[in-house]
Design an enzyme around this catalytic site. Structure first.
Site, PDB file in Angstrom:
ATOM      1  N   ARG A   1       0.838  -1.205   0.000  1.00  9.63           N
ATOM      2  CA  ARG A   1       0.000   0.000   0.000  1.00  9.63           C
ATOM      3  C   ARG A   1       0.868   1.248   0.000  1.00  9.63           C
ATOM      4  O   ARG A   1       1.996   1.204   0.469  1.00  9.63           O
ATOM      5  CB  ARG A   1      -0.844   0.016   1.285  1.00  9.63           C
TER       6      ARG A   1
ATOM      7  N   ARG B   1       5.584   7.520   9.284  1.00  9.94           N
ATOM      8  CA  ARG B   1       4.550   7.190  10.283  1.00  9.94           C
ATOM      9  C   ARG B   1       5.171   6.997  11.657  1.00  9.94           C
ATOM     10  O   ARG B   1       4.622   7.441  12.663  1.00  9.94           O
ATOM     11  CB  ARG B   1       3.800   5.918   9.866  1.00  9.94           C
TER      12      ARG B   1
HETATM   13  P1  AMP Z   1      -4.162   3.637  11.111  1.00 10.80           P
HETATM   14  O1  AMP Z   1      -4.840   2.560  10.359  1.00 10.80           O
HETATM   15  O2  AMP Z   1      -4.737   3.874  12.468  1.00 10.80           O
HETATM   16  O3  AMP Z   1      -2.661   3.472  11.151  1.00 10.80           O
HETATM   17  O4  AMP Z   1      -4.431   4.991  10.308  1.00 10.80           O
HETATM   18  C1  AMP Z   1      -4.037   5.140   8.953  1.00 10.80           C
HETATM   19  C2  AMP Z   1      -3.827   6.621   8.646  1.00 10.80           C
HETATM   20  O5  AMP Z   1      -5.042   7.343   8.858  1.00 10.80           O
HETATM   21  C3  AMP Z   1      -2.778   7.311   9.505  1.00 10.80           C
HETATM   22  O6  AMP Z   1      -1.459   7.136   9.021  1.00 10.80           O
HETATM   23  C4  AMP Z   1      -3.254   8.766   9.413  1.00 10.80           C
HETATM   24  O7  AMP Z   1      -2.900   9.329   8.165  1.00 10.80           O
HETATM   25  C5  AMP Z   1      -4.772   8.622   9.437  1.00 10.80           C
HETATM   26  N1  AMP Z   1      -5.327   8.645  10.811  1.00 10.80           N
HETATM   27  C6  AMP Z   1      -5.937   7.628  11.470  1.00 10.80           C
HETATM   28  N2  AMP Z   1      -6.342   7.996  12.697  1.00 10.80           N
HETATM   29  C7  AMP Z   1      -5.966   9.298  12.838  1.00 10.80           C
HETATM   30  C8  AMP Z   1      -6.082  10.252  13.895  1.00 10.80           C
HETATM   31  N3  AMP Z   1      -6.667   9.951  15.066  1.00 10.80           N
HETATM   32  N4  AMP Z   1      -5.574  11.492  13.672  1.00 10.80           N
HETATM   33  C9  AMP Z   1      -4.987  11.820  12.507  1.00 10.80           C
HETATM   34  N5  AMP Z   1      -4.841  10.971  11.475  1.00 10.80           N
HETATM   35  C10 AMP Z   1      -5.331   9.715  11.620  1.00 10.80           C
END
Ligand code: AMP
Length: 215
Positions: A162, A173
């Protein structure tokens, strides 16, 4: 239960959250899943969030709070919720504290899934995803590889890395996590809500969380 799950990307928050929903019917709320669904649908939220997500940057706090303010007031949250990937910044944690106060909801605890850095890096760089938007099966090139041709075992579509799973996005990240999200550990410690768990096995972690909730 009403809990927040903290931890770096790849710490296993999603897996632990899913196992916990089976325990008492609390809902898993993953802002990452909500955003990915919006990107897939191509709606306004998805259009706004996609570029941030592809780079491995955080989506702006204002957008996240708009989503969560609505989500936490839906009926299925009444029996409990597991927040997975939210809050991700101190302003989000402060806004959540205010929102919960307003809704008269008390958090049980914030669980930090502590996973060694080398384990995290290995998990993230070996992850692959089916490119078919309706399938999106997850693979791991070491422990759960796709077919020898690199295609999905479920639907036959090519399995890819991805955009947010490339080495560059992963490093971003992790840096973003260290800078913006790791400070939440001391935020919740000061609130008296923090439980730190050395987490290498999701099933064992879930048992530990259940013990804390019961005790
Ligand atoms: P995750 O699957 O939780 O790793 O989220 C994937 C992506 O979504 C992250 O790398 C951020 O770009 C965005 N994202 C998810 N949750 C948040 C949050 N609480 N605040 C800001 N960005 C978020």
């Amino acid at each position: 239960m009403k809990i927040v799950l903290l931890g770096a990307p790849g710490a296993g928050k999603g897996t632990v959250a899913k196992l916990l929903t089976d325990y008492d019917g609390s809902v898993q709320i993953s802002t990452g899943d909500i955003l990915r669904a919006a990107v897939k649908e191509g709606n306004e939220l998805g259009k706004e969030a996609k570029a941030y997500m592809d780079r491995g940057d955080l989506v702006p706090d204002s957008l996240i709070m708009k989503i969560m303010e609505a989500r936490l007031q839906e009926d299925d949250c009444q029996s409990g919720f597991i927040l997975d990937g939210f809050p991700r910044t101190i302003p989000q944690a402060e806004a959540l504290r205010e929102l919960l106060k307003r809704l008269d909801i008390r958090l049980d605890m914030a669980v930090n899934l502590d996973v060694p850095k080398d384990v995290i890096l290995d998990r993230l760089t070996t992850r692959r995803t089916c490119s078919n938007p309706d399938c999106q099966a997850i693979y791991n090139i070491k422990s759960n590889p796709p077919t020898a041709e690199g295609t999905c075992k479920k639907c036959g579509a090519p399995v890819i890395q991805r955009d947010d799973e490339t080495e560059k996005a992963i490093m971003n990240r992790l840096e973003t996590y260290n800078e913006k999200t790791a400070p939440l550990i001391s935020f919740y410690e000061k609130e008296g809500l923090l439980k730190n768990i050395l987490s290498l096995n999701s099933a064992e972690t879930v048992e530990e969380i259940k013990k804390y909730l019961a005790g």
